[in-house]
Scaffold this active site. Structure first.
Site, PDB file in Angstrom:
ATOM      1  N   GLY A   1       0.856  -1.198   0.000  1.00 33.92           N
ATOM      2  CA  GLY A   1       0.000   0.000   0.000  1.00 33.92           C
ATOM      3  C   GLY A   1       0.881   1.233   0.000  1.00 33.92           C
TER       4      GLY A   1
ATOM      5  NE  ARG B   1     -32.276  22.933  16.045  1.00 39.35           N
ATOM      6  CZ  ARG B   1     -33.323  22.241  16.452  1.00 39.35           C
ATOM      7  NH1 ARG B   1     -34.446  22.230  15.730  1.00 39.35           N
ATOM      8  NH2 ARG B   1     -33.254  21.550  17.569  1.00 39.35           N
TER       9      ARG B   1
ATOM     10  CD  GLU C   1      -4.434  10.011  -6.674  1.00 41.49           C
ATOM     11  OE1 GLU C   1      -3.482  10.752  -6.899  1.00 41.49           O
ATOM     12  OE2 GLU C   1      -5.438   9.943  -7.388  1.00 41.49           O
TER      13      GLU C   1
END
Ligand SMILES: Cc1cc2nc3c(=O)[nH]c(=O)nc-3n(C[C@H](O)[C@H](O)[C@H](O)COP(=O)(O)OP(=O)(O)OC[C@H]3O[C@@H](n4cnc5c(N)ncnc54)[C@H](O)[C@@H]3O)c2cc1C
Length: 380
Positions: free
Chosen positions: A131, A268, A363
């Protein structure tokens, strides 16, 4: 220094924003929940030239630069990061690698249909055991007469299932280390090349992330991409550009989260007034707006440099690192500003919260970006 958008860039931004609001926004939650890969949307983006953004018109592309490319990915990701990552993987990884390292024949055969969006591109570097240490690639390619024979497995390939053309890295000379890895172009339907498991993901669930398998996959000799042994070196160059698009993906999602939070804070009411009137909420919004702007400046600086042919290894990593982490913080505050409503699927906050995490991983993780930046600054 020039900080304003050109007329052309503003026009592109407006086109993408209108497209994303009209064609993507209404379907975002359905695609997310059902994990639907919206192939049709990519076809529509192709009509706008966005599947070949960086490719010259003579090869079927739009002939634009990285600044425009980042703008397109940012605007798509503001509405749905899944579309943003699809466009990024297709353009700068697969298509970009073939265009930059390929022969004229490979450009004609593969780049043209990719840039026109007739075919979807995938790019397979990561493996189950390789990886962050992608130089530890274990997939192999052996020359057998006029063919290469590939064996191995790739993991987490964007468009591993839906991709038509895949660039994959494999070891051709084990004794040469990083310089013994080569790149190959594979096409869907080749015997011995198939998609494995499609991942069931935390976020970006409408994008396709799959395992890719090579089992005695026979490739014509001419499907070697670039020089033998240069595949990993070329892949790192590809990532210098790709990381700009992942930074843009982060900024887009952060911007979407910020806008949702800003809007909600004005609607809100608690304690008799809109929550936007509480300083604690205002400070969150101020920090979000400031950090997103800083990330945008880093990203567009890297894009600007790339368009001028400058080396951007450090700048791309800085942009990707900072934008990814800003996106995570912005999405977190977006949920916080929504309170309990940020935790349920009636509001967009929870989806941004899930989606943004990819930006600190894909990436190259944030840790790897810091290693790249440190290596570059210590060189100078
Ligand atoms: C949605 C999604 C899409 C993707 N698309 C693609 C794609 O299209 N093509 C492709 O090739 N890959 C793709 N990837 C893979 C991605 O690039 C990798 O997941 C990533 O590079 C990290 O590798 P890993 O998952 O094996 O983590 P590992 O490398 O196992 O890392 C685990 C942890 O250890 C840390 N770590 C590792 N080494 C070091 C070190 N030297 N110093 C400090 N910390 C370290 C990492 O930062 C991380 O926190 C995708 C991933 C995802 C989730």
């Amino acid at each position: 220094m020039e900080f304003s958008y050109s007329e052309e860039l503003l026009e592109i931004k407006k086109t993408v924003r209108e497209f994303a609001e009209r064609e993507i926004r209404p379907h975002v939650m359905e695609w997310d929940e059902m994990q639907i890969f919206p192939r049709d949307v990519l076809a529509q983006l192709a009509d706008l030239g966005f599947m070949g953004v960086l490719i010259p018109p003579e090869y079927g592309g739009a002939g634009l630069g990285y600044v425009e490319y980042a703008t397109i990915v940012e605007e798509l990701s503001r509405v749905d990061g899944s579309i943003g990552i699809s466009v990024a993987a297709h353009n700068s990884l697969c298509t970009g690698h073939i265009f930059n390292a390929g022969t004229e024949d490979q450009r004609r055969r593969f780049v043209v249909p990719l840039a026109r969006g007739e075919k979807i591109g995938a790019w397979s570097l990561t493996e189950p055991e390789a990886g962050s240490d992608a130089g530890g690639t274990q997939s192999t390619a052996r020359l057998d007469g006029n063919h290469w024979v590939l064996n191995g497995q790739k993991t987490f390939t964007t468009h591993g299932t839906y991709g038509d053309i895949c660039v994959a890295m494999a070891v051709t000379d084990k004794s040469a280390g990083h310089r013994g890895i080569s790149a190959f172009i594979l096409e869907k339907g080749m015997p011995g090349f198939f998609a494995g498991r499609k991942e069931n993901k935390l976020g970006l669930r409408a994008s396709d992330t799959s395992t890719v398998v090579f089992e005695d996959c026979k490739l014509p000799k001419e499907n070697l991409l670039g020089e033998p042994g240069q595949g990993f070196v070329d892949a790192l160059k590809v990532l210098d550009g790709g990381r700009i698009s992942i930074a843009a993906l982060g900024i887009g999602m952060a911007q979407g989260a910020y806008e949702a939070a800003l809007h909600y804070s004005k609607q809100r009411k608690q304690f008799g007034k809109p929550i936007s009137e509480f300083q604690a909420i205002q400070f969150k919004l101020a920090d979000m707006a400031t950090e997103i702007d800083a990330a945008r400046l880093l990203t567009y600086r890297a894009a600007w440099m790339k368009d001028r042919g400058m080396k951007t290894t450090a700048e791309s990593s800085m942009a990707k690192l900072y934008a990814g982490e800003v996106a995570v913080r912005a999405a977190n505050e977006c949920v916080q500003i929504h309170g309990g409503y940020g935790y349920i699927k009636d509001y967009p906050a929870e989806k941004y919260y899930r989606d943004v995490k990819l930006c600190t991983i894909g990436e190259g993780t944030s840790e790897i970006q810091r290693l790249v930046i440190a290596r570059e600054i210590l060189k100078s």
